[in-house]
Design a protein around this motif. Sequence first.
Motif, PDB file in Angstrom:
ATOM      1  N   ASP A   1       0.825  -1.216   0.000  1.00  0.00           N
ATOM      2  CA  ASP A   1       0.000   0.000   0.000  1.00  0.00           C
ATOM      3  C   ASP A   1       0.854   1.260   0.000  1.00  0.00           C
ATOM      4  O   ASP A   1       0.576   2.226  -0.727  1.00  0.00           O
ATOM      5  CB  ASP A   1      -0.923   0.004   1.222  1.00  0.00           C
ATOM      6  CG  ASP A   1      -2.072  -0.974   1.059  1.00  0.00           C
ATOM      7  OD1 ASP A   1      -2.333  -1.385  -0.092  1.00  0.00           O
ATOM      8  OD2 ASP A   1      -2.697  -1.345   2.070  1.00  0.00           O
ATOM      9  N   SER A   2       1.895   1.267   0.822  1.00  0.00           N
ATOM     10  CA  SER A   2       2.736   2.472   0.900  1.00  0.00           C
ATOM     11  C   SER A   2       3.455   2.731  -0.427  1.00  0.00           C
ATOM     12  O   SER A   2       3.604   3.887  -0.855  1.00  0.00           O
ATOM     13  CB  SER A   2       3.762   2.313   2.024  1.00  0.00           C
ATOM     14  OG  SER A   2       4.605   1.194   1.801  1.00  0.00           O
ATOM     15  N   VAL A   3       3.885   1.651  -1.079  1.00  0.00           N
ATOM     16  CA  VAL A   3       4.565   1.806  -2.375  1.00  0.00           C
ATOM     17  C   VAL A   3       3.600   2.358  -3.416  1.00  0.00           C
ATOM     18  O   VAL A   3       3.922   3.292  -4.162  1.00  0.00           O
ATOM     19  CB  VAL A   3       5.141   0.450  -2.845  1.00  0.00           C
ATOM     20  CG1 VAL A   3       5.713   0.572  -4.258  1.00  0.00           C
ATOM     21  CG2 VAL A   3       6.204  -0.038  -1.884  1.00  0.00           C
ATOM     22  N   ILE A   4       2.372   1.783  -3.476  1.00  0.00           N
ATOM     23  CA  ILE A   4       1.377   2.229  -4.458  1.00  0.00           C
ATOM     24  C   ILE A   4       0.996   3.683  -4.200  1.00  0.00           C
ATOM     25  O   ILE A   4       0.882   4.494  -5.141  1.00  0.00           O
ATOM     26  CB  ILE A   4       0.128   1.316  -4.408  1.00  0.00           C
ATOM     27  CG1 ILE A   4       0.512  -0.146  -4.651  1.00  0.00           C
ATOM     28  CG2 ILE A   4      -0.889   1.785  -5.447  1.00  0.00           C
ATOM     29  CD1 ILE A   4       1.195  -0.404  -5.962  1.00  0.00           C
ATOM     30  N   ASN A   5       0.822   4.048  -2.932  1.00  0.00           N
ATOM     31  CA  ASN A   5       0.475   5.436  -2.608  1.00  0.00           C
ATOM     32  C   ASN A   5       1.592   6.395  -3.015  1.00  0.00           C
ATOM     33  O   ASN A   5       1.324   7.486  -3.535  1.00  0.00           O
ATOM     34  CB  ASN A   5       0.189   5.566  -1.116  1.00  0.00           C
ATOM     35  CG  ASN A   5      -1.099   4.850  -0.714  1.00  0.00           C
ATOM     36  OD1 ASN A   5      -1.990   4.670  -1.537  1.00  0.00           O
ATOM     37  ND2 ASN A   5      -1.189   4.433   0.550  1.00  0.00           N
TER      38      ASN A   5
END
Length: 525
Positions: free
Chosen positions: A127-131
């Motif tokens: 999630d953090s990478v995609i965000n």
Amino acid sequence: MTKEVRALFLILIITVAPLMIYAFIQVRSLDEDEQMAKAAYEKQLDAVLFSLNQYADDMMNRWMRQLADKQNSLSENVNDLIIGNESIQMIVLRNYKTKEDSIYVNDYVSINDNTYEKVDQWYNTKDSVINRLSEYLEAGFQKIQPADDWMAIEELRPDQTGITVMIYDEDSVLHNALFILERKFWIEQILGLQMQKIDHDEFTIAVGHWQEGQQWPTILYQTTLFSLKKNFTKTNLWILPNTFLFIQPKGKSYTELIQSRSRDNLYLLLFSVFVVLIGIFLMIRNIKNTLKVAQLKSDFVSNVSHEIRTPLSLIRMYAETLMLGRVPSEEKKKQYYSTIHHESGRLTFLVNNILDFSRIEANRKTYRFEDSDLNILVGRIYENFSHYFTEHHVACNLKQSQDPLPVFVDTQAFEEALSNLIENAVKYGNGKNEIDLSTFVSNGYACCSIRDHGIGISKSAQKYIFDKFYRVESALTQKTKGTGLGLSLVKHIMESHQGEVIVESKPNQGSTFTLKFPLTKQHHE
């Protein structure tokens, strides 16, 4: 002390002092020069690796531009990318808001519910990478991120790696695109040709997979033989995780050459100082003292001999390693001997080709024609190549004409032409270890054909393969060593015999080369 002696001492000081000071400075600066040369050369190597990284990045950005083409739907662009790039095993499109996945795969890949589960598991930890990638895109920068921690799934081929990027579809809906690539094939397809261009016979460039805890990398692609035992420079391949670019010079490195040259200059300087000292000493000493002069000459010769003996001793020491049986095992010995025999034979064959080519270029190539039987000549060459076939695990099927095939040829030139074709048939067999060698009559010509079942040659390339230095541009041919002179020599030999060489080939279906010689009158009689 007489005036003459004082003058001589003054000459000695004026002549020798600058040389000695320069020698002292050279000794002190030798290590500094080596370090500077090493740093400069490493920067050059880093620049080469940077250019390869930039090239890979540019190629991937080209994929992203194709994916974001608004003239077609996002799914159409995905399918076009998969069709045009065999290294892509799978592309996942995840709707950023709904978290729904659409999976597209290559023809040789099948998927099931397990595939969706594995993809969803990976996304749940990212999630953090995609965000972060979404923030980059909103700021106007589309960043391509290696798909770290991707766990291989059984439905795809084992060699899996990935990249991920954010993209808008034609309706401006934000998606994450996850590319799952076949690592080795992607490297050959994207970087292979560019690495060969940069090589220029100066460097050996390789790409390897190096996981944490692994002592040595797994080399996936190399322009020429890459040695992990020699010094090399490496850097991360930006696009793929745990993948590195490696580069090392061929032969001596620039640093070693600088070091050798600096030492040679120092030895020359010390030798010059020594000669000057001897000369001045002889001027001071009484010329009549012949015994002293003889002793000085003896010392001089002894010193020079010592300087020569040192490198010779080193050469002999390395040469005696095999002679003294210091190789650890018989199997290793056989391996060394086999490699030496094979490589020397291949080098001899290469040198002969180059020498013949130089004679042709200088119009000094001559032929000695004589009456021969093509069946006999082909049979003799078949026998000579029997060990070569065995060594390469190749089955050669010989089928000869029942009738004599009288021809007027230079037997050595014919052997060279057919040998070139046989070597090519074996080299480009693509693992299909069977070739066919036959002789027959066709339209008044005595023919000899060699057929392989290998990679074949495209129709567009067939009209160029007999040109000097031409080599078909494909991943396999570029990995296979060659000069591009063999077929050019074959064509010249056949034209000199009033004959011709014909090729019939289709990609992945093999090639058939036929040598056609005019039949002599004996056949018609």
